[in-house]
Scaffold this active site. Structure first.
Site, short mmCIF file in Angstrom:
data_model
loop_
_atom_site.label_atom_id
_atom_site.label_comp_id
_atom_site.label_asym_id
_atom_site.label_seq_id
_atom_site.Cartn_x
_atom_site.Cartn_y
_atom_site.Cartn_z
N TYR A 183 109.25 -34.25 50.11
CA TYR A 183 108.59 -35.44 49.56
C TYR A 183 109.38 -36.71 49.89
O TYR A 183 108.84 -37.68 50.43
CB TYR A 183 108.43 -35.28 48.05
CG TYR A 183 107.76 -36.44 47.35
CD1 TYR A 183 106.43 -36.76 47.60
CD2 TYR A 183 108.45 -37.22 46.41
CE1 TYR A 183 105.80 -37.82 46.94
CE2 TYR A 183 107.84 -38.28 45.74
CZ TYR A 183 106.51 -38.57 46.01
OH TYR A 183 105.90 -39.62 45.37
N1 LIG Z 1 103.11 -39.57 39.77
C1 LIG Z 1 104.30 -40.11 39.93
O1 LIG Z 1 105.20 -39.93 39.09
C2 LIG Z 1 104.58 -40.99 41.12
C3 LIG Z 1 105.81 -41.66 41.16
C4 LIG Z 1 106.10 -42.50 42.24
C5 LIG Z 1 105.17 -42.66 43.25
N2 LIG Z 1 103.97 -41.98 43.19
C6 LIG Z 1 103.03 -42.18 44.29
O2 LIG Z 1 101.82 -42.66 43.74
C7 LIG Z 1 100.73 -42.28 44.59
C8 LIG Z 1 99.60 -41.72 43.75
O3 LIG Z 1 100.06 -40.53 43.16
P1 LIG Z 1 99.42 -39.93 41.81
O4 LIG Z 1 100.54 -39.72 40.87
O5 LIG Z 1 98.25 -40.75 41.39
O6 LIG Z 1 98.97 -38.50 42.36
P2 LIG Z 1 97.62 -37.67 42.18
O7 LIG Z 1 97.03 -37.86 40.84
O8 LIG Z 1 97.96 -36.29 42.63
O9 LIG Z 1 96.65 -38.34 43.26
C9 LIG Z 1 96.92 -38.22 44.63
C10 LIG Z 1 95.73 -38.76 45.39
O10 LIG Z 1 95.97 -38.55 46.80
C11 LIG Z 1 94.84 -37.87 47.36
N3 LIG Z 1 95.21 -36.99 48.43
C12 LIG Z 1 96.11 -35.97 48.42
N4 LIG Z 1 96.10 -35.30 49.58
C13 LIG Z 1 95.17 -35.93 50.37
C14 LIG Z 1 94.68 -35.70 51.69
N5 LIG Z 1 95.13 -34.67 52.44
N6 LIG Z 1 93.73 -36.51 52.16
C15 LIG Z 1 93.25 -37.53 51.43
N7 LIG Z 1 93.66 -37.80 50.17
C16 LIG Z 1 94.61 -36.99 49.66
C17 LIG Z 1 94.25 -37.08 46.20
O11 LIG Z 1 92.87 -36.84 46.39
P3 LIG Z 1 92.19 -35.44 46.84
O12 LIG Z 1 93.00 -34.33 46.25
O13 LIG Z 1 90.80 -35.57 46.31
O14 LIG Z 1 92.24 -35.48 48.35
C18 LIG Z 1 94.44 -38.04 45.03
O15 LIG Z 1 93.37 -38.93 44.97
C19 LIG Z 1 101.32 -41.31 45.62
O16 LIG Z 1 101.54 -41.97 46.84
C20 LIG Z 1 102.64 -40.91 45.02
O17 LIG Z 1 103.59 -40.53 46.01
C21 LIG Z 1 103.67 -41.16 42.16
#
Ligand SMILES: NC(=O)c1ccc[n+]([C@@H]2O[C@H](COP(=O)([O-])OP(=O)(O)OC[C@H]3O[C@@H](n4cnc5c(N)ncnc54)[C@H](OP(=O)(O)O)[C@@H]3O)[C@@H](O)[C@H]2O)c1
Length: 282
Positions: A183
């Site tokens: 990651y």
């Molecule tokens: N959660 C945290 O603590 C955290 C912390 C720091 C940064 N972030 C960043 O924040 C962003 C959003 O994360 P989140 O926490 O909201 O995660 P999440 O709830 O798992 O959402 C991830 C999103 O990415 C999409 N995605 C995953 N694989 C994909 C693929 N192959 N093609 C197209 N879309 C894809 C998923 O949609 P589908 O599954 O429908 O494709 C979903 O809409 C990410 O970039 C993550 O690295 C998160």
């Protein structure tokens, strides 16, 4: 450190105040957001769940024309609720990303704002990892978003305006930790690409913001038990950070302590690596 659920310390760590202190801040009003996006076209990747879904809803409420993409068509349609345009696509498939960009440009022209938010997290020891884990994190967190911007940026630069937002993680700014190799490396690769691309695009009037998010309570972070009581934000709170990126357009948004962590990691690499020295069996 795992703080036991139900203790005072756990309740304090989980509190909104602790989350706000440890996370990047939002701080723009609904009026400011509306003035920045009403009638404008905003593409949000990863809009089916979590932060992307909260961001897409917030932008639609503010009057933007929201273009939403992710793999799960049914979830996209639910988030859109009749207000946005859904483009189901798999970011890990370069041809699908090329087709997505072509459709967006043909149907809406160059977007005014692109929020590169889709992401995949894997927290796993090397011993338990397969090469495929590195391929799929690189595909979703690095190569897919690179392909999308390579296809969209020429039209945005030719028009001479637009804003790019990269939803990155504080993990890119702090020293690498065990179990996060796939990651952290993939998010760091895109961070470097994005900052370099931003310098070139700025010459043609396209601005860019890198956001280094802290913990967000989504399905991505939910499986990590050690984060259960760590201070974090709800998806709606984190979406307000994206709102600040779109309204104010700074180059970088991060928690207040990130600069100290970056400075500290530069001078304390050896002590840090000694502190986390760890020999997992699995
Ligand atoms: N959660 C945290 O603590 C955290 C912390 C720091 C940064 N972030 C960043 O924040 C962003 C959003 O994360 P989140 O926490 O909201 O995660 P999440 O709830 O798992 O959402 C991830 C999103 O990415 C999409 N995605 C995953 N694989 C994909 C693929 N192959 N093609 C197209 N879309 C894809 C998923 O949609 P589908 O599954 O429908 O494709 C979903 O809409 C990410 O970039 C993550 O690295 C998160």
């Amino acid at each position: 450190m795992i703080i036991r659920d139900g203790t005072v310390a756990a309740r304090v760590a989980r509190s909104r105040l602790a989350g706000a202190l440890m996370s990047p801040r939002g701080g723009v009003s609904d009026e400011e957001l509306r003035a920045a996006v009403a009638g404008r076209t905003v593409l949000v990747t990863g809009a089916s769940y979590g932060l992307g879904a909260a961001t897409a809803r917030m932008l639609a409420d503010a009057g933007a024309t929201v273009l939403m993409t992710a793999r799960t068509a049914s979830a996209l349609a639910e988030v859109a609720d009749g207000r946005g345009h859904c483009y189901p696509a798999d970011l890990s498939d370069p041809d699908a990303v090329g087709a997505l960009a072509a459709r967006v440009l043909a149907e809406h022209g160059p977007p005014d704002v692109v929020v590169s938010n889709a992401g995949k997290s894997i927290r796993r020891t090397l011993a338990a990892s397969r090469f495929h884990d590195f391929q799929r994190t690189a595909a979703v967190n690095y190569l897919g978003p690179v392909r999308l911007l390579l296809d969209l940026l020429p039209a945005m630069r030719e028009r001479g305006s637009g804003h790019l937002v990269n939803v990155s993680t504080i993990g890119v700014l702090v020293p690498p930790g065990p179990r996060w190799a796939a990651y952290q490396a993939s998010k760091t690769a895109f961070d470097v690409f994005f900052r370099s691309a931003a310098m070139e695009a700025a010459a043609d009037g396209v601005t860019a913001t890198s956001i280094y998010m802290g913990l967000i309570r989504t399905r991505m972070s939910a499986p990590t038990a050690s984060l259960a009581n760590a201070p974090g934000q709800t998806p709606d709170e984190a979406a307000r950070v994206v709102a600040r990126a779109i309204v104010k357009r700074p180059g970088k948004i991060s928690p207040w302590w990130a600069d100290l962590a970056e400075l500290g990691s530069a001078v304390s690499r050896r002590p840090w690596e000694a502190a986390v020295k760890w020999r997992p069996r699995t």
